[in-house]
Design a protein around this motif. Structure first.
Motif: not given
Length: 113
Positions: A37-46
Motif C-alpha cells: 500500500g505504501s507504493y501507491l502513494t507519492d511518499k519517498p519513504e516508500a
C-alpha cells in the motif's frame, strides 16, 4: 451410463477454486507483508522499504532537491494510468529480482541464488 462425469467435474471445480483461493491468499499476504500500500502513494519513504535504496534516500533527504521533487516526479510517468502502470511493472520486476537473488545487495554483489 456412468455418473463419474458430474463427480469428476465437481472435483475439478473444487480443485480450481481451492487453487485460485490459495493464489489470491498468497498474493494478499505478500502485498501486506511487503507494505504494498505504501507504493501507491507519492511518499519517498516508500522507496526505503527496499534496503538497497537507503543510500539514495539519505542523499535525497539531505539535499536541496527534496524541496522541489519527490521520487515519483522523476522516476514515474506523467498521468495516473501511466504512473501506476510503471509502478506496477517496476514493482513486479524488483520483487522478482529480489526473490530470485538477481539483484545486487548494498555492497554491489549479486545475491545468492
Amino acid at each position: 451410463m456412468s455418473h463419474r462425469g458430474p463427480a469428476l467435474r465437481q472435483t475439478s471445480i473444487w480443485a480450481l477454486t481451492l487453487g485460485l483461493g490459495m493464489l489470491i491468499g498468497l498474493g494478499v499476504y505478500t502485498f501486506v507483508y511487503a507494505r504494498g500500500g505504501s507504493y501507491l502513494t507519492d511518499k519517498p519513504e516508500a522507496c526505503v522499504n527496499c534496503h538497497v535504496m537507503r543510500e539514495q534516500y539519505a542523499g535525497w533527504i539531505k539535499g536541496s532537491h527534496r524541496s522541489v521533487a519527490v521520487c515519483n516526479d522523476c522516476h514515474t510517468s506523467d498521468g495516473v494510468i501511466d504512473k501506476y502502470a510503471a509502478k506496477a511493472m517496476y514493482g513486479f520486476l524488483h520483487t522478482y529480482a529480489f526473490t530470485t537473488g538477481r539483484f545486487p545487495d548494498e555492497t554491489g554483489r549479486q545475491g545468492e541464488g
